[in-house]
Write a protein that holds these residues in place. Structure first.
Motif, PDB file in Angstrom:
ATOM      1  N   SER A  25       0.814  -1.202   0.000  1.00 50.64           N
ATOM      2  CA  SER A  25       0.000   0.000   0.000  1.00 50.64           C
ATOM      3  C   SER A  25       0.858   1.267   0.000  1.00 50.64           C
ATOM      4  CB  SER A  25      -0.912  -0.011   1.237  1.00 50.64           C
ATOM      5  OG  SER A  25      -1.430   1.260   1.484  1.00 50.64           O
ATOM      6  N   ASP A  26       0.582   2.140  -0.969  1.00 49.71           N
ATOM      7  CA  ASP A  26       1.273   3.439  -0.996  1.00 49.71           C
ATOM      8  C   ASP A  26       0.914   4.255   0.245  1.00 49.71           C
ATOM      9  OD1 ASP A  26       2.506   2.894  -3.371  1.00 49.71           O
ATOM     10  OD2 ASP A  26       0.997   3.909  -4.601  1.00 49.71           O
ATOM     11  N   GLU A  27      -0.295   4.019   0.763  1.00 50.58           N
ATOM     12  CA  GLU A  27      -0.739   4.743   1.962  1.00 50.58           C
ATOM     13  C   GLU A  27       0.155   4.397   3.160  1.00 50.58           C
ATOM     14  OE1 GLU A  27      -4.512   4.300   4.819  1.00 50.58           O
ATOM     15  OE2 GLU A  27      -5.037   4.813   2.748  1.00 50.58           O
ATOM     16  N   VAL A  28       0.458   3.121   3.329  1.00 52.67           N
ATOM     17  CA  VAL A  28       1.324   2.691   4.430  1.00 52.67           C
ATOM     18  C   VAL A  28       2.728   3.253   4.235  1.00 52.67           C
ATOM     19  CG1 VAL A  28       2.476   0.696   5.489  1.00 52.67           C
ATOM     20  CG2 VAL A  28       0.035   0.609   4.980  1.00 52.67           C
ATOM     21  N   LYS A  31       3.056   6.978   5.173  1.00 53.00           N
ATOM     22  CA  LYS A  31       2.839   7.402   6.564  1.00 53.00           C
ATOM     23  C   LYS A  31       4.143   7.807   7.228  1.00 53.00           C
ATOM     24  CE  LYS A  31      -0.078   3.838   8.014  1.00 53.00           C
ATOM     25  NZ  LYS A  31      -0.685   3.092   9.108  1.00 53.00           N
ATOM     26  N   GLU A  32       4.083   8.913   7.969  1.00 52.82           N
ATOM     27  CA  GLU A  32       5.250   9.336   8.757  1.00 52.82           C
ATOM     28  C   GLU A  32       5.485   8.311   9.855  1.00 52.82           C
ATOM     29  OE1 GLU A  32       5.617  12.870  11.734  1.00 52.82           O
ATOM     30  OE2 GLU A  32       6.193  13.607   9.741  1.00 52.82           O
ATOM     31  N   TYR A  62       4.198  -0.345   9.891  1.00 47.72           N
ATOM     32  CA  TYR A  62       4.845   0.666   9.059  1.00 47.72           C
ATOM     33  C   TYR A  62       5.923   0.012   8.204  1.00 47.72           C
ATOM     34  CZ  TYR A  62       2.386   4.110  11.822  1.00 47.72           C
ATOM     35  OH  TYR A  62       1.400   4.842  12.410  1.00 47.72           O
ATOM     36  N   ALA A  63       6.457   0.749   7.266  1.00 53.16           N
ATOM     37  CA  ALA A  63       7.447   0.208   6.337  1.00 53.16           C
ATOM     38  C   ALA A  63       8.735  -0.225   7.042  1.00 53.16           C
ATOM     39  CB  ALA A  63       7.760   1.234   5.254  1.00 53.16           C
TER      40      ALA A  63
END
Length: 189
Positions: A25-28, A31-32, A62-63
């Motif tokens: 997900s690009d959204e994940v 995320k900061e 998160y990534a």
């Protein structure tokens, strides 16, 4: 440009752990990263002071997850401080400045270490480290000596510090509420 009265030794990183987690997900990925930052400084009577910053992000949603600890020894050039500032120094301001330098270095280290990871360079958010964010300690029994020698405190200033600390300690000492007696309900016959 003048040399800073605050002289840091080479920072050292005893802990550098970085892990990338697969996320489509690009959204994940956008995320900061939420980080937990702990800062500590101790001032010693011999003039060899110490600071440490710990930065963590343990959430695998998160990534990246990471744990970074960085520390350094530092010294204060009292004569240069007197010449440049013409007043006493605040230990909290010194501790904050060192913590900010260490955080900045850790931020660059994380970006460098993770730049070839699957999601590119991990970016620590810019944060404002304030005096309340840094735990400060003085060598046991040496606080007044250190404040006089390295921070140019006068006897009057030391008296003010002691009075403020005593007032703060009194505020923190609240009487504990008395526990209510335990009541036992008797079974009805």
């Amino acid at each position: 440009m003048k040399t800073s009265p605050l002289q840091l030794e080479t920072p050292q990183y005893p802990v550098v752990e970085v892990r990338a987690f697969p996320h489509e997900s690009d959204e994940v990925l956008a995320k900061e990263l939420p980080v937990s930052v702990q800062c500590f400084a101790t001032f010693d009577a011999d003039g060899d002071h110490f600071a440490m910053v710990s930065i963590r992000q343990p959430d695998e949603a998160y990534a990246y997850t990471f744990d970074i600890k960085v520390f350094t020894a530092f010294r204060i050039d009292v004569d240069a401080c007197k010449e440049n500032y013409r007043s006493s120094l605040n230990p909290a301001v010194v501790a904050v400045n060192v913590a900010r330098v260490l955080y900045s270095g850790a931020r660059e280290l994380l970006a460098t270490v993770s730049c070839r990871a699957p999601h590119g360079a991990a970016k620590l958010p810019s944060v404002l480290i304030e005096p309340k964010d840094v735990d400060i300690e003085f060598e046991k029994g040496q606080r007044d000596f250190i404040l006089k020698k390295y921070f140019c405190f006068t006897d009057e200033m030391l008296a003010e510090v002691s009075a403020a600390m005593a007032a703060n300690k009194a505020k923190l000492k609240k009487p504990k509420p008395k526990p209510e007696p335990k009541r036992v309900k008797l079974a009805e016959p």
